[in-house]
Design a protein around this motif. Structure first.
Motif, PDB file in Angstrom:
ATOM      1  N   ILE A 153      41.491  35.251  48.396  1.00  0.00           N
ATOM      2  CA  ILE A 153      42.151  36.101  49.409  1.00  0.00           C
ATOM      3  C   ILE A 153      43.242  36.775  48.708  1.00  0.00           C
ATOM      4  O   ILE A 153      43.230  37.823  48.955  1.00  0.00           O
ATOM      5  CB  ILE A 153      42.558  35.659  50.570  1.00  0.00           C
ATOM      6  CG1 ILE A 153      41.246  34.880  51.364  1.00  0.00           C
ATOM      7  CG2 ILE A 153      43.119  36.613  51.498  1.00  0.00           C
ATOM      8  CD1 ILE A 153      41.700  33.842  52.632  1.00  0.00           C
ATOM      9  N   MET A 154      44.132  36.249  47.851  1.00  0.00           N
ATOM     10  CA  MET A 154      45.286  36.945  47.460  1.00  0.00           C
ATOM     11  C   MET A 154      44.805  38.075  46.089  1.00  0.00           C
ATOM     12  O   MET A 154      45.154  39.114  46.162  1.00  0.00           O
ATOM     13  CB  MET A 154      46.360  35.965  46.787  1.00  0.00           C
ATOM     14  CG  MET A 154      46.801  34.860  47.704  1.00  0.00           C
ATOM     15  SD  MET A 154      47.893  36.002  48.755  1.00  0.00           S
ATOM     16  CE  MET A 154      48.790  34.542  49.598  1.00  0.00           C
ATOM     17  N   GLN A 155      43.801  37.522  45.392  1.00  0.00           N
ATOM     18  CA  GLN A 155      43.266  38.554  44.465  1.00  0.00           C
ATOM     19  C   GLN A 155      42.714  39.530  45.028  1.00  0.00           C
ATOM     20  O   GLN A 155      42.582  40.678  44.690  1.00  0.00           O
ATOM     21  CB  GLN A 155      42.295  37.584  43.419  1.00  0.00           C
ATOM     22  CG  GLN A 155      41.738  38.559  42.417  1.00  0.00           C
ATOM     23  CD  GLN A 155      40.802  37.593  41.663  1.00  0.00           C
ATOM     24  OE1 GLN A 155      40.846  36.412  41.385  1.00  0.00           O
ATOM     25  NE2 GLN A 155      39.981  38.299  40.614  1.00  0.00           N
ATOM     26  N   LEU A 156      41.847  39.410  46.239  1.00  0.00           N
ATOM     27  CA  LEU A 156      41.200  40.493  46.917  1.00  0.00           C
ATOM     28  C   LEU A 156      42.244  41.466  47.459  1.00  0.00           C
ATOM     29  O   LEU A 156      42.261  42.891  47.238  1.00  0.00           O
ATOM     30  CB  LEU A 156      40.379  40.245  48.160  1.00  0.00           C
ATOM     31  CG  LEU A 156      38.854  39.897  47.896  1.00  0.00           C
ATOM     32  CD1 LEU A 156      38.330  39.057  49.199  1.00  0.00           C
ATOM     33  CD2 LEU A 156      38.343  41.225  47.605  1.00  0.00           C
ATOM     34  N   GLY A 157      43.359  40.968  47.988  1.00  0.00           N
ATOM     35  CA  GLY A 157      44.480  41.892  48.548  1.00  0.00           C
ATOM     36  C   GLY A 157      45.167  42.612  47.455  1.00  0.00           C
ATOM     37  O   GLY A 157      45.375  43.865  47.364  1.00  0.00           O
ATOM     38  N   VAL A 168      47.753  41.024  53.421  1.00  0.00           N
ATOM     39  CA  VAL A 168      48.890  41.996  52.968  1.00  0.00           C
ATOM     40  C   VAL A 168      49.768  41.466  52.028  1.00  0.00           C
ATOM     41  O   VAL A 168      50.350  42.332  51.174  1.00  0.00           O
ATOM     42  CB  VAL A 168      49.626  42.006  54.384  1.00  0.00           C
ATOM     43  CG1 VAL A 168      50.912  42.849  54.242  1.00  0.00           C
ATOM     44  CG2 VAL A 168      48.705  42.874  55.427  1.00  0.00           C
ATOM     45  N   ILE A 169      50.016  40.291  51.834  1.00  0.00           N
ATOM     46  CA  ILE A 169      50.938  39.547  50.761  1.00  0.00           C
ATOM     47  C   ILE A 169      50.263  39.741  49.489  1.00  0.00           C
ATOM     48  O   ILE A 169      51.120  40.374  48.709  1.00  0.00           O
ATOM     49  CB  ILE A 169      51.019  37.947  51.115  1.00  0.00           C
ATOM     50  CG1 ILE A 169      51.867  37.673  52.435  1.00  0.00           C
ATOM     51  CG2 ILE A 169      52.018  37.346  49.907  1.00  0.00           C
ATOM     52  CD1 ILE A 169      51.806  36.466  52.713  1.00  0.00           C
ATOM     53  N   GLY A 170      48.935  39.700  49.335  1.00  0.00           N
ATOM     54  CA  GLY A 170      48.250  40.005  47.984  1.00  0.00           C
ATOM     55  C   GLY A 170      48.366  41.343  47.624  1.00  0.00           C
ATOM     56  O   GLY A 170      48.677  41.818  46.499  1.00  0.00           O
ATOM     57  N   GLY A 171      48.306  42.327  48.387  1.00  0.00           N
ATOM     58  CA  GLY A 171      48.555  43.804  48.514  1.00  0.00           C
ATOM     59  C   GLY A 171      49.822  44.237  47.872  1.00  0.00           C
ATOM     60  O   GLY A 171      49.998  45.508  47.440  1.00  0.00           O
ATOM     61  N   THR A 172      50.860  43.225  48.041  1.00  0.00           N
ATOM     62  CA  THR A 172      52.300  43.739  47.627  1.00  0.00           C
ATOM     63  C   THR A 172      52.366  43.588  46.165  1.00  0.00           C
ATOM     64  O   THR A 172      53.452  43.994  45.444  1.00  0.00           O
ATOM     65  CB  THR A 172      53.439  42.962  48.192  1.00  0.00           C
ATOM     66  OG1 THR A 172      53.097  41.712  47.924  1.00  0.00           O
ATOM     67  CG2 THR A 172      53.328  43.099  49.610  1.00  0.00           C
ATOM     68  N   VAL A 173      51.227  43.093  45.505  1.00  0.00           N
ATOM     69  CA  VAL A 173      51.305  42.640  43.995  1.00  0.00           C
ATOM     70  C   VAL A 173      50.230  43.182  43.420  1.00  0.00           C
ATOM     71  O   VAL A 173      49.277  43.357  43.648  1.00  0.00           O
ATOM     72  CB  VAL A 173      51.245  41.024  43.801  1.00  0.00           C
ATOM     73  CG1 VAL A 173      51.247  40.788  42.205  1.00  0.00           C
ATOM     74  CG2 VAL A 173      52.069  40.364  44.573  1.00  0.00           C
ATOM     75  N   ARG A 174      50.558  44.065  42.153  1.00  0.00           N
ATOM     76  CA  ARG A 174      49.781  44.763  41.393  1.00  0.00           C
ATOM     77  C   ARG A 174      48.936  43.840  40.436  1.00  0.00           C
ATOM     78  O   ARG A 174      47.860  44.236  39.822  1.00  0.00           O
ATOM     79  CB  ARG A 174      50.120  45.905  40.566  1.00  0.00           C
ATOM     80  CG  ARG A 174      50.651  47.206  41.592  1.00  0.00           C
ATOM     81  CD  ARG A 174      51.058  48.321  41.185  1.00  0.00           C
ATOM     82  NE  ARG A 174      51.434  49.404  42.215  1.00  0.00           N
ATOM     83  CZ  ARG A 174      50.609  50.090  42.755  1.00  0.00           C
ATOM     84  NH1 ARG A 174      49.035  49.925  42.525  1.00  0.00           N
ATOM     85  NH2 ARG A 174      50.914  51.006  43.547  1.00  0.00           N
ATOM     86  N   ASP A 175      49.616  42.934  39.915  1.00  0.00           N
ATOM     87  CA  ASP A 175      49.092  41.826  38.844  1.00  0.00           C
ATOM     88  C   ASP A 175      48.242  41.077  39.614  1.00  0.00           C
ATOM     89  O   ASP A 175      48.721  39.879  40.347  1.00  0.00           O
ATOM     90  CB  ASP A 175      50.333  41.323  37.913  1.00  0.00           C
ATOM     91  CG  ASP A 175      49.754  40.397  37.046  1.00  0.00           C
ATOM     92  OD1 ASP A 175      48.453  39.916  37.001  1.00  0.00           O
ATOM     93  OD2 ASP A 175      50.409  40.259  35.957  1.00  0.00           O
ATOM     94  N   GLU A 176      46.935  41.026  39.543  1.00  0.00           N
ATOM     95  CA  GLU A 176      46.037  40.063  40.082  1.00  0.00           C
ATOM     96  C   GLU A 176      46.282  38.602  39.848  1.00  0.00           C
ATOM     97  O   GLU A 176      46.042  37.568  40.542  1.00  0.00           O
ATOM     98  CB  GLU A 176      44.577  40.395  39.728  1.00  0.00           C
ATOM     99  CG  GLU A 176      44.012  41.830  40.246  1.00  0.00           C
ATOM    100  CD  GLU A 176      42.754  42.087  40.059  1.00  0.00           C
ATOM    101  OE1 GLU A 176      41.957  41.046  39.977  1.00  0.00           O
ATOM    102  OE2 GLU A 176      42.471  43.186  39.798  1.00  0.00           O
ATOM    103  N   LYS A 177      46.647  38.402  38.510  1.00  0.00           N
ATOM    104  CA  LYS A 177      46.785  36.925  37.905  1.00  0.00           C
ATOM    105  C   LYS A 177      48.019  36.423  38.684  1.00  0.00           C
ATOM    106  O   LYS A 177      48.114  35.179  39.027  1.00  0.00           O
ATOM    107  CB  LYS A 177      47.128  36.895  36.646  1.00  0.00           C
ATOM    108  CG  LYS A 177      45.800  37.268  35.573  1.00  0.00           C
ATOM    109  CD  LYS A 177      46.184  37.188  34.143  1.00  0.00           C
ATOM    110  CE  LYS A 177      45.067  37.400  33.149  1.00  0.00           C
ATOM    111  NZ  LYS A 177      45.117  37.452  31.763  1.00  0.00           N
ATOM    112  N   VAL A 178      49.010  37.236  39.010  1.00  0.00           N
ATOM    113  CA  VAL A 178      50.112  36.763  39.792  1.00  0.00           C
ATOM    114  C   VAL A 178      49.894  36.395  41.061  1.00  0.00           C
ATOM    115  O   VAL A 178      50.215  35.371  41.807  1.00  0.00           O
ATOM    116  CB  VAL A 178      51.420  37.687  39.762  1.00  0.00           C
ATOM    117  CG1 VAL A 178      52.582  37.261  40.689  1.00  0.00           C
ATOM    118  CG2 VAL A 178      51.962  37.979  38.492  1.00  0.00           C
TER     119      VAL A 178
END
Length: 361
Positions: A55-59, A204-214
């Motif tokens: 989910i985070m990676q998708l975001g 939404v939390i995932g969408g605030t990060v551009r680095d997918e690994k992070v």
């Protein structure tokens, strides 16, 4: 790593909510199955970590500002439309449950009218949501360590002060009311409900990060953290099965057993978790309709917050009984969609092109 840890803290803080921290849901879905509950917590840990990563990676990949993009991505155009409506409805419902729950805690622990307690939380949630999304994530993740510390103290104390034999504890534990037919289904249902309730804010939390690994690492660490917390609460409840029969908030009861001071700290942590969940649910609900960080958004937050406060008068128990079960079934659909999407990506072997195509599936 610092950003990943912050994401993990927000993930844990968002998912925990009132039922997780109070111990009541853990008691019904895990502890009531005795020793088998340890295997159930293992299943839940794996699912929380795996689903959190996806989910985070998708975001992050889609740079989402609401759950809509992700839901349509993994469920398709037509099924996604129905899931989107249901998820949006339950966001408001869960937020109302949290507000009602805060009123109950204020009344039980501090003797304050539940209406006043619920209003205080509502006003605090509205004030928090008027900040930007990164500030919201920071506030959610800050409260998590306090709860982890309280749960750790309670668990260690419970293990060393338990006087009953393990056989007796197991017998008492399995006599408790269960929320599922067996330990395996209990673990699945527990994760299902929590993911359905939290998927919007997690994207939404995932969408605030551009680095997918992070983002991915944050989802993994958050899922493992949830599993560890779940294991500790379950172990503490099991070791005190003879003391917590017919207790509505088992962890709060055990905290008071340790010390009145620990009981107060646990009450604060519990209210903090309720606050975290209410903030996450209402934020995700509002951004589904209104662009964040605009004057219209702030006005919408005030109106929606007050509506949730009004809905909380239906009653905590009634809301839980009506909102939670259906949310669990919705969660199974979402988990299946995430798994199917993940399998398709693995088979294609071209992760980047597949995830970047927002019209795929």
């Amino acid at each position: 790593m610092k950003k990943s840890l912050q994401i993990a803290g927000a993930y844990i803080g968002l998912i925990i909510g009132a039922g997780f921290a109070s111990g009541q849901e853990v008691l019904q879905f895990f502890t009531s199955f005795g020793w088998y509950s340890l295997i159930g917590t293992g299943i839940a840990t794996f699912l929380f970590a795996f689903l959190g990563m996806q989910i985070m990676q998708l975001g992050s990949r889609l740079q989402t500002t609401s759950h809509k993009e992700v839901i349509y991505k993994i469920c398709g155009k037509y099924i996604g439309a129905g899931i989107d409506i249901l998820v949006t409805f339950f966001l408001f419902g869960v937020a109302s449950v949290m507000i009602a729950g805060s009123g109950s805690i204020f009344q039980q622990q501090f003797g304050i009218s539940p209406m006043i307690g619920a209003l205080l939380l509502t006003l605090l949630v509205i004030a928090t949501l008027c900040l930007n999304v990164k500030s919201v994530i920071s506030i959610i993740s800050m409260i998590t360590p306090l709860l982890l510390l309280a749960i750790f103290i309670i668990t260690i104390y419970s293990i060393f002060t338990s006087s009953a034999s393990l056989e007796e504890l197991d017998s008492i534990a399995v006599s408790q009311p269960s929320g599922a037919p067996n330990w395996f289904v209990g673990g699945l249902l527990y994760v299902s409900y929590n993911i359905a309730a939290g998927i919007s804010m997690l994207t939404v939390i995932g969408g605030t990060v551009r680095d997918e690994k992070v983002a991915r690492r944050g989802g993994l660490l958050g899922g493992v953290g949830l599993g560890l917390l779940l294991f500790l609460i379950n172990l503490g409840l099991f070791m005190n099965a003879d003391k917590i029969q017919n207790v509505e908030m088992p962890t709060l009861f055990l905290a008071t057993e340790v010390s009145p001071i620990v009981g107060i700290l646990m009450s604060i942590a519990l209210l903090g978790m309720i606050f975290n969940t209410a903030v996450g649910m209402l934020y995700a609900f509002t951004v589904r309709f209104v662009q964040p960080e605009t004057p219209t958004f702030k006005m919408s937050v005030i109106v929606i917050g007050l509506l949730a406060f009004g809905a909380s008068f239906v009653g905590f128990t009634t809301l839980v009984g009506s909102v939670y079960p259906v949310t669990g079934y919705l969660g199974f659909v979402l988990i299946l969609a995430i798994l199917v999407s993940w399998v398709k990506i693995r088979k294609k072997g071209d992760v980047n092109s597949d995830w970047n195509d927002k019209k795929a599936l």
